[in-house]
Design a protein around this motif. Structure first.
Motif, PDB file in Angstrom:
ATOM      1  N   HIS A   1       0.848  -1.192   0.000  1.00 58.43           N
ATOM      2  CA  HIS A   1       0.000   0.000   0.000  1.00 58.43           C
ATOM      3  C   HIS A   1       0.884   1.243   0.000  1.00 58.43           C
ATOM      4  O   HIS A   1       1.973   1.250   0.580  1.00 58.43           O
ATOM      5  CB  HIS A   1      -0.908   0.009   1.230  1.00 58.43           C
ATOM      6  CG  HIS A   1      -1.933  -1.081   1.236  1.00 58.43           C
ATOM      7  ND1 HIS A   1      -2.912  -1.186   0.274  1.00 58.43           N
ATOM      8  CD2 HIS A   1      -2.121  -2.121   2.086  1.00 58.43           C
ATOM      9  CE1 HIS A   1      -3.670  -2.228   0.539  1.00 58.43           C
ATOM     10  NE2 HIS A   1      -3.212  -2.824   1.629  1.00 58.43           N
ATOM     11  N   PRO A   2       0.416   2.326  -0.641  1.00 59.22           N
ATOM     12  CA  PRO A   2       1.258   3.519  -0.775  1.00 59.22           C
ATOM     13  C   PRO A   2       1.252   4.438   0.437  1.00 59.22           C
ATOM     14  O   PRO A   2       1.888   5.486   0.401  1.00 59.22           O
ATOM     15  CB  PRO A   2       0.645   4.225  -1.988  1.00 59.22           C
ATOM     16  CG  PRO A   2      -0.796   3.845  -1.950  1.00 59.22           C
ATOM     17  CD  PRO A   2      -0.824   2.443  -1.437  1.00 59.22           C
ATOM     18  N   VAL A   3       0.522   4.092   1.505  1.00 59.49           N
ATOM     19  CA  VAL A   3       0.477   4.927   2.703  1.00 59.49           C
ATOM     20  C   VAL A   3       0.943   4.099   3.901  1.00 59.49           C
ATOM     21  O   VAL A   3       0.518   2.959   4.086  1.00 59.49           O
ATOM     22  CB  VAL A   3      -0.944   5.471   2.960  1.00 59.49           C
ATOM     23  CG1 VAL A   3      -1.000   6.204   4.306  1.00 59.49           C
ATOM     24  CG2 VAL A   3      -1.369   6.406   1.837  1.00 59.49           C
ATOM     25  N   LEU A   4       1.825   4.692   4.700  1.00 59.76           N
ATOM     26  CA  LEU A   4       2.308   4.071   5.926  1.00 59.76           C
ATOM     27  C   LEU A   4       1.694   4.794   7.117  1.00 59.76           C
ATOM     28  O   LEU A   4       1.747   6.026   7.194  1.00 59.76           O
ATOM     29  CB  LEU A   4       3.831   4.144   6.009  1.00 59.76           C
ATOM     30  CG  LEU A   4       4.470   3.631   7.304  1.00 59.76           C
ATOM     31  CD1 LEU A   4       4.247   2.138   7.460  1.00 59.76           C
ATOM     32  CD2 LEU A   4       5.963   3.970   7.332  1.00 59.76           C
ATOM     33  N   VAL A   5       1.118   4.043   8.038  1.00 65.33           N
ATOM     34  CA  VAL A   5       0.571   4.585   9.283  1.00 65.33           C
ATOM     35  C   VAL A   5       1.575   4.313  10.397  1.00 65.33           C
ATOM     36  O   VAL A   5       1.907   3.157  10.667  1.00 65.33           O
ATOM     37  CB  VAL A   5      -0.784   3.948   9.628  1.00 65.33           C
ATOM     38  CG1 VAL A   5      -1.260   4.428  11.001  1.00 65.33           C
ATOM     39  CG2 VAL A   5      -1.818   4.271   8.558  1.00 65.33           C
ATOM     40  N   ILE A   6       2.061   5.381  11.027  1.00 67.18           N
ATOM     41  CA  ILE A   6       2.964   5.268  12.170  1.00 67.18           C
ATOM     42  C   ILE A   6       2.142   5.542  13.424  1.00 67.18           C
ATOM     43  O   ILE A   6       1.562   6.617  13.568  1.00 67.18           O
ATOM     44  CB  ILE A   6       4.136   6.255  12.055  1.00 67.18           C
ATOM     45  CG1 ILE A   6       4.939   5.980  10.774  1.00 67.18           C
ATOM     46  CG2 ILE A   6       5.042   6.149  13.282  1.00 67.18           C
ATOM     47  CD1 ILE A   6       6.059   6.966  10.525  1.00 67.18           C
ATOM     48  N   ALA A   7       2.064   4.556  14.308  1.00 65.54           N
ATOM     49  CA  ALA A   7       1.195   4.653  15.481  1.00 65.54           C
ATOM     50  C   ALA A   7       1.987   5.073  16.711  1.00 65.54           C
ATOM     51  O   ALA A   7       3.095   4.581  16.948  1.00 65.54           O
ATOM     52  CB  ALA A   7       0.508   3.317  15.739  1.00 65.54           C
ATOM     53  N   THR A   8       1.417   5.981  17.504  1.00 65.54           N
ATOM     54  CA  THR A   8       2.078   6.450  18.723  1.00 65.54           C
ATOM     55  C   THR A   8       1.209   6.318  19.967  1.00 65.54           C
ATOM     56  O   THR A   8       1.608   6.775  21.036  1.00 65.54           O
ATOM     57  CB  THR A   8       2.511   7.922  18.594  1.00 65.54           C
ATOM     58  OG1 THR A   8       1.346   8.764  18.596  1.00 65.54           O
ATOM     59  CG2 THR A   8       3.323   8.160  17.333  1.00 65.54           C
TER      60      THR A   8
ATOM     61  N   LEU B   1       3.137   0.739  11.304  1.00 61.26           N
ATOM     62  CA  LEU B   1       4.390   0.652  12.029  1.00 61.26           C
ATOM     63  C   LEU B   1       4.165   1.242  13.416  1.00 61.26           C
ATOM     64  O   LEU B   1       3.605   2.330  13.547  1.00 61.26           O
ATOM     65  CB  LEU B   1       5.476   1.450  11.289  1.00 61.26           C
ATOM     66  CG  LEU B   1       6.833   1.609  11.973  1.00 61.26           C
ATOM     67  CD1 LEU B   1       7.550   0.271  12.037  1.00 61.26           C
ATOM     68  CD2 LEU B   1       7.689   2.621  11.207  1.00 61.26           C
ATOM     69  N   ASP B   2       4.589   0.538  14.458  1.00 58.58           N
ATOM     70  CA  ASP B   2       4.436   1.046  15.823  1.00 58.58           C
ATOM     71  C   ASP B   2       5.684   1.811  16.236  1.00 58.58           C
ATOM     72  O   ASP B   2       6.794   1.275  16.191  1.00 58.58           O
ATOM     73  CB  ASP B   2       4.192  -0.109  16.797  1.00 58.58           C
ATOM     74  CG  ASP B   2       2.837  -0.755  16.587  1.00 58.58           C
ATOM     75  OD1 ASP B   2       1.842  -0.020  16.570  1.00 58.58           O
ATOM     76  OD2 ASP B   2       2.774  -1.994  16.414  1.00 58.58           O
ATOM     77  N   ALA B   3       5.498   3.060  16.659  1.00 61.78           N
ATOM     78  CA  ALA B   3       6.614   3.891  17.121  1.00 61.78           C
ATOM     79  C   ALA B   3       6.577   4.107  18.625  1.00 61.78           C
ATOM     80  O   ALA B   3       7.620   4.270  19.262  1.00 61.78           O
ATOM     81  CB  ALA B   3       6.600   5.243  16.411  1.00 61.78           C
ATOM     82  N   ALA B   4       5.383   4.156  19.212  1.00 59.40           N
ATOM     83  CA  ALA B   4       5.224   4.392  20.650  1.00 59.40           C
ATOM     84  C   ALA B   4       3.818   3.983  21.044  1.00 59.40           C
ATOM     85  O   ALA B   4       2.979   3.688  20.176  1.00 59.40           O
ATOM     86  CB  ALA B   4       5.474   5.863  20.982  1.00 59.40           C
TER      87      ALA B   4
ATOM     88  N   GLY C   1       2.451   8.957   0.918  1.00 59.55           N
ATOM     89  CA  GLY C   1       2.357   9.839   2.071  1.00 59.55           C
ATOM     90  C   GLY C   1       2.361   9.047   3.350  1.00 59.55           C
ATOM     91  O   GLY C   1       2.349   7.811   3.342  1.00 59.55           O
ATOM     92  N   LEU C   2       2.378   9.750   4.462  1.00 61.91           N
ATOM     93  CA  LEU C   2       2.436   9.139   5.785  1.00 61.91           C
ATOM     94  C   LEU C   2       1.277   9.625   6.644  1.00 61.91           C
ATOM     95  O   LEU C   2       0.823  10.768   6.521  1.00 61.91           O
ATOM     96  CB  LEU C   2       3.733   9.510   6.511  1.00 61.91           C
ATOM     97  CG  LEU C   2       5.056   8.949   6.013  1.00 61.91           C
ATOM     98  CD1 LEU C   2       6.191   9.522   6.849  1.00 61.91           C
ATOM     99  CD2 LEU C   2       5.055   7.434   6.096  1.00 61.91           C
ATOM    100  N   VAL C   3       0.834   8.744   7.550  1.00 65.73           N
ATOM    101  CA  VAL C   3      -0.138   9.100   8.581  1.00 65.73           C
ATOM    102  C   VAL C   3       0.495   8.819   9.930  1.00 65.73           C
ATOM    103  O   VAL C   3       1.145   7.787  10.123  1.00 65.73           O
ATOM    104  CB  VAL C   3      -1.442   8.293   8.443  1.00 65.73           C
ATOM    105  CG1 VAL C   3      -2.356   8.526   9.647  1.00 65.73           C
ATOM    106  CG2 VAL C   3      -2.163   8.661   7.154  1.00 65.73           C
ATOM    107  N   LEU C   4       0.312   9.751  10.869  1.00 63.18           N
ATOM    108  CA  LEU C   4       0.783   9.577  12.233  1.00 63.18           C
ATOM    109  C   LEU C   4      -0.429   9.599  13.144  1.00 63.18           C
ATOM    110  O   LEU C   4      -1.132  10.605  13.219  1.00 63.18           O
ATOM    111  CB  LEU C   4       1.747  10.707  12.598  1.00 63.18           C
ATOM    112  CG  LEU C   4       2.443  10.643  13.948  1.00 63.18           C
ATOM    113  CD1 LEU C   4       3.440   9.491  13.994  1.00 63.18           C
ATOM    114  CD2 LEU C   4       3.154  11.960  14.239  1.00 63.18           C
ATOM    115  N   THR C   5      -0.717   8.469  13.823  1.00 63.65           N
ATOM    116  CA  THR C   5      -1.789   8.490  14.812  1.00 63.65           C
ATOM    117  C   THR C   5      -1.217   9.029  16.120  1.00 63.65           C
ATOM    118  O   THR C   5      -0.102   8.703  16.511  1.00 63.65           O
ATOM    119  CB  THR C   5      -2.401   7.092  15.027  1.00 63.65           C
ATOM    120  OG1 THR C   5      -1.420   6.194  15.526  1.00 63.65           O
ATOM    121  CG2 THR C   5      -2.975   6.566  13.729  1.00 63.65           C
TER     122      THR C   5
END
Length: 300
Positions: free
Chosen positions: A3-10, A44-47, A77-81
């Motif tokens: 998929h062209p979007v990465l979700v980075i979870a915090t 992807l889990d960041a925090a 693009g990127l998404v940051l939760t």
């Protein structure tokens, strides 16, 4: 499937469930959030934090992770939760250094994931769509919430309860040119709240503690008491940068008034008007300027 979007979870409310005591605690992973939303994205889990606990070191780590992730040319693009309590501050900190034209979209939720009317899944679906939208290229960092996509600069959290929690300023300031990414951790900039008749003791205390700068949450269009203004003038004379924001949610700072605590006097002494940036965003801008060796005025 790629998929062209990465979700980075915090973490934050979007990832929270309610424990036996009734408290909301971040428990869900990025992959679980993406599955619940049905959005076409990788995770992807960041925090796994409440955003009121996010430190400058955490923001440094997120900024480095985002830069590393954007080395993948296949990403649109990127998404940051992120938790909503400090979402506007993190968004501004990232916007000041975001050079890549691809969208970086922050989102979160007002209701926990186990609430029957949880708003997180819809917010995440909308954020993933925004991150993949070519029309958002070159617009820097944005926040997608309750069906709206808003610029990071000047954003405020306007409600602790409404699902449409964020508001853009009525006089949105232009986005300055991004500056170099440098470590923010270790730079000490407190926010001091003004009140009618305040003494100068808080200013004296923080200057004595060795701060790198001060943000004042002033009254009205950027005014403080005479006693507080006199101490701020001493701080400026000692080389401590001072940025004046306001507790008023609309209209911004305008240095119009005289007297020892008036905005016009503070401006003459070298204080910087935050314009439409909230105290929290003004703090992030001043820290970023100090970290990158940029004239703070360039970021306001």
């Amino acid at each position: 499937m790629s998929h062209p979007v990465l979700v980075i979870a915090t973490g934050g409310t979007i990832a929270s469930t309610t424990d036996a005591s009734g408290a909301r605690v971040p428990t869900l992973s990025g992959a679980e959030l993406v599955r619940a939303s049905g959005a076409p994205a990788r995770a992807l889990d960041a925090a796994n934090l409440d955003s009121s606990s996010i430190t400058l070191a955490d923001i440094d780590e997120l900024a480095a992770r985002i830069e590393h992730s954007l080395a993948d040319a296949s990403l649109a693009g990127l998404v940051l939760t992120h938790g909503t309590d400090s979402m506007a501050e993190t968004a501004l900190a990232l916007d000041l250094i975001h050079r890549d034209p691809r969208p970086l979209v922050l989102t979160g939720a007002q209701l926990p994931a186990d609430h029957p009317d949880a708003d997180g899944p819809a917010n995440l679906r909308g954020a993933v769509a925004a991150a993949a939208d070519p029309r958002l290229r070159g617009r820097g960092v944005v926040v997608h919430f309750a069906g709206r996509t808003l610029p990071a600069r000047g954003l405020i959290k306007a409600s602790t309860e409404d699902l449409d929690a964020f508001a853009a300023p009525n006089n949105a300031p232009p986005r300055p040119a991004p500056v170099a990414r440098r470590p923010l951790d270790g730079i000490r900039v407190p926010i001091l709240r003004a009140w009618p008749g305040a003494s100068g003791e808080l200013v004296r205390a923080v200057v004595g503690a060795g701060v790198d700068g001060i943000v004042v949450e002033a009254l009205g269009s950027g005014n403080v008491s005479d006693a507080m203004g006199s101490e701020l003038a001493r701080a400026l004379g000692a080389g401590v940068p001072v940025v004046v924001a306001t507790s008023v949610p609309r209209g911004g700072v305008h240095f119009d008034y005289g007297g020892a605590g008036g905005g016009a006097t503070l401006g003459e002494r070298g204080a910087i008007a935050a314009g439409a940036l909230s105290p929290g965003q003004a703090r992030m801008a001043l820290i970023t300027a100090l970290a990158s060796g940029t004239d703070p005025r360039a970021l306001f």
